[in-house]
Design an enzyme around this catalytic site. Structure first.
Site, PDB file in Angstrom:
ATOM      1  N   GLU A   1     -29.413 -48.735  21.675  1.00 25.67           N
ATOM      2  CA  GLU A   1     -28.954 -49.877  22.467  1.00 25.67           C
ATOM      3  C   GLU A   1     -27.784 -50.610  21.827  1.00 25.67           C
ATOM      4  OE1 GLU A   1     -31.883 -52.892  23.297  1.00 25.67           O
ATOM      5  OE2 GLU A   1     -30.523 -53.911  24.697  1.00 25.67           O
TER       6      GLU A   1
ATOM      7  N   ASP B   1     -34.583 -48.144  27.029  1.00 24.72           N
ATOM      8  CA  ASP B   1     -35.766 -48.942  27.384  1.00 24.72           C
ATOM      9  C   ASP B   1     -36.912 -48.061  27.867  1.00 24.72           C
ATOM     10  OD1 ASP B   1     -33.421 -51.203  28.779  1.00 24.72           O
ATOM     11  OD2 ASP B   1     -34.628 -51.619  27.002  1.00 24.72           O
TER      12      ASP B   1
ATOM     13  N   THR C   1     -36.598 -58.140  23.255  1.00 20.55           N
ATOM     14  CA  THR C   1     -35.871 -59.014  22.316  1.00 20.55           C
ATOM     15  C   THR C   1     -36.110 -60.489  22.612  1.00 20.55           C
ATOM     16  OG1 THR C   1     -34.142 -57.367  21.904  1.00 20.55           O
ATOM     17  CG2 THR C   1     -33.575 -59.655  21.475  1.00 20.55           C
TER      18      THR C   1
ATOM     19  N   ASP D   1     -34.507 -47.874  21.330  1.00 23.24           N
ATOM     20  CA  ASP D   1     -34.348 -49.326  21.464  1.00 23.24           C
ATOM     21  C   ASP D   1     -34.980 -49.961  20.239  1.00 23.24           C
ATOM     22  OD1 ASP D   1     -34.852 -51.707  24.187  1.00 23.24           O
ATOM     23  OD2 ASP D   1     -34.211 -51.983  22.111  1.00 23.24           O
TER      24      ASP D   1
ATOM     25  N   ILE E   1     -35.484 -53.092  19.236  1.00 25.24           N
ATOM     26  CA  ILE E   1     -36.487 -54.082  19.622  1.00 25.24           C
ATOM     27  C   ILE E   1     -36.471 -54.162  21.149  1.00 25.24           C
ATOM     28  CG2 ILE E   1     -37.335 -56.445  19.467  1.00 25.24           C
ATOM     29  CD1 ILE E   1     -35.787 -56.830  16.906  1.00 25.24           C
ATOM     30  N   ASP E   2     -37.487 -53.600  21.785  1.00 21.41           N
ATOM     31  CA  ASP E   2     -37.583 -53.732  23.243  1.00 21.41           C
ATOM     32  C   ASP E   2     -38.499 -54.923  23.496  1.00 21.41           C
ATOM     33  OD1 ASP E   2     -36.966 -52.855  25.877  1.00 21.41           O
ATOM     34  OD2 ASP E   2     -39.053 -52.260  26.056  1.00 21.41           O
TER      35      ASP E   2
HETATM   36  C1  LIP Z   1     -35.391 -55.517  27.927  1.00 17.70           C
HETATM   37  C2  LIP Z   1     -36.075 -54.524  28.844  1.00 17.70           C
HETATM   38  C3  LIP Z   1     -36.588 -55.209  30.099  1.00 17.70           C
HETATM   39  C4  LIP Z   1     -35.455 -55.895  30.819  1.00 17.70           C
HETATM   40  C5  LIP Z   1     -34.800 -56.915  29.914  1.00 17.70           C
HETATM   41  C6  LIP Z   1     -34.293 -56.276  28.613  1.00 17.70           C
HETATM   42  P1  LIP Z   1     -34.397 -55.481  25.472  1.00 17.70           P
HETATM   43  O1  LIP Z   1     -34.865 -54.775  26.851  1.00 17.70           O
HETATM   44  O2  LIP Z   1     -37.156 -53.921  28.163  1.00 17.70           O
HETATM   45  O3  LIP Z   1     -37.179 -54.259  30.952  1.00 17.70           O
HETATM   46  O4  LIP Z   1     -35.943 -56.536  31.967  1.00 17.70           O
HETATM   47  O5  LIP Z   1     -33.700 -57.488  30.586  1.00 17.70           O
HETATM   48  O6  LIP Z   1     -33.249 -55.394  28.936  1.00 17.70           O
HETATM   49  O7  LIP Z   1     -33.060 -56.104  25.786  1.00 17.70           O
HETATM   50  O8  LIP Z   1     -35.409 -56.502  25.102  1.00 17.70           O
HETATM   51  O9  LIP Z   1     -34.285 -54.349  24.497  1.00 17.70           O
END
Ligand code: LIP
Length: 304
Positions: free
Chosen positions: A71, A242, A94, A89, A91-92
């Site tokens: 990412e 993601d 964030t 990713d 940190i998914d």
């Molecule tokens: C998140 C995604 C989530 C989306 C958020 C964000 P991140 O990823 O897991 O589905 O709705 O906008 O993109 O940015 O926390 O890695």
């Protein structure tokens, strides 16, 4: 794929996921020194970047010939190729991390010929690691770092239920949705309209779903659908990093990933529009078509 040692790759991803988990837990979650991307909701932290740097270094040392998509280093327009590729990713979730809300994970996917083949998703706050290798099942391992079961952790096959119920219609479902980063424009308007239609009573033309869960992590949403805790997850605007790992886990738990727009049965990993449905003995195809009817004629549209 015959010459790939998928078990060894998975085992490496599990070790790296635990290392990343320690970095996440030891970081200062309120530090958003790296600023934002699309808008104030699209946060990047120095921990995102530090974790991705660490993961990229470890995986390029272990598997120098494999591609890497992450990412924080992704360049717009770059497509995922058919080559063996780590799709990561750091940190998914964030925004959850920044708010110290314990629902975030490191998501380590591995795709071959565009197919999510290995998935490792680790929530360090709960010491819960979801993993799958294509053709070898999906599992949740809890408490390995906390020393459960002599340090092996408690391992449960996904889905949790040995006999998941049939899918009987949207009015019996718990649906994961996400607002995403974009908060204006046609995609936001379409999402908001679909959410309203899904929630509304049948008397008002709605689907009256049991409820929504919007927890901020695509990867953990997919793991919850794989476990059978959620029935459906619909999102447009998230990215390959993601969903890649969670997709492999979902597929190995009997779930399916259809497109987030009507009529797309086989989305690419970098399609950016997804509709995930839990494993069930019947009703998956029908509930996808019922959901697509709710979306109607308009379509979600995102650049890659
Ligand atoms: C998140 C995604 C989530 C989306 C958020 C964000 P991140 O990823 O897991 O589905 O709705 O906008 O993109 O940015 O926390 O890695």
């Amino acid at each position: 794929m015959a010459d790939l040692n998928l078990q060894e790759i998975r085992d490496t991803l599990v070790v790296v996921a635990h290392e990343a988990g320690r970095m996440i837990l030891s970081a200062n979650p309120t530090d958003i020194s790296q600023g934002t991307k699309l808008n104030s909701t699209d946060i990047v932290t120095e921990t995102d970047k530090a974790v991705e740097d660490h993961v990229s270094k470890r995986l390029s040392e272990a598997y120098p010939s494999f591609a890497f998509v992450g990412e924080e280093t992704y360049k717009p327009g770059v497509q995922v190729t058919a080559a063996p590729t780590f799709i990561v990713d750091p940190i998914d979730g964030t925004n959850n991390f920044v708010h110290a809300f314990p629902h975030a994970c490191i998501s380590l996917g591995f795709a071959v010929d565009h197919v999510p083949t290995i998935g490792v998703v680790y929530n360090p706050y709960l010491d819960q690691l979801y993993s799958a290798i294509r053709g070898q099942g999906a599992y949740l391992t809890e408490g390995a770092i906390w020393g459960l079961e002599g340090g092996q952790g408690r391992r449960t096959k996904l889905p949790f239920s040995k006999h998941p119920p049939a899918l009987a219609g949207l009015d019996t479902t718990l649906v994961a949705i996400e607002w995403g980063a974009a908060r204006d424009g046609p995609n936001f308007e379409l999402k908001t309209e679909v959410f309203k239609r899904l929630a509304a009573s049948k008397e008002n033309g709605g689907s009256i779903v049991h409820g929504f869960r919007s927890l901020g992590s695509a990867a953990l949403n997919l793991c919850a659908v794989a476990a059978g805790q959620l029935d459906i997850y619909w999102e447009g605007g998230c990215w390959a990093w993601d969903v890649c790992a969670g997709w492999a886990i979902l597929a190995e738990a009997g779930g399916i990933m259809a497109g987030g727009n009507p009529g797309v049965w086989n989305p690419r990993v970098d399609d950016r529009k997804y509709l995930a449905v839990r494993g069930a003995p019947s009703g998956q195809k029908e509930i996808v078509e019922e959901f697509w009817k709710v979306i109607g004629d308009k379509k979600l549209d995102y650049d890659s």
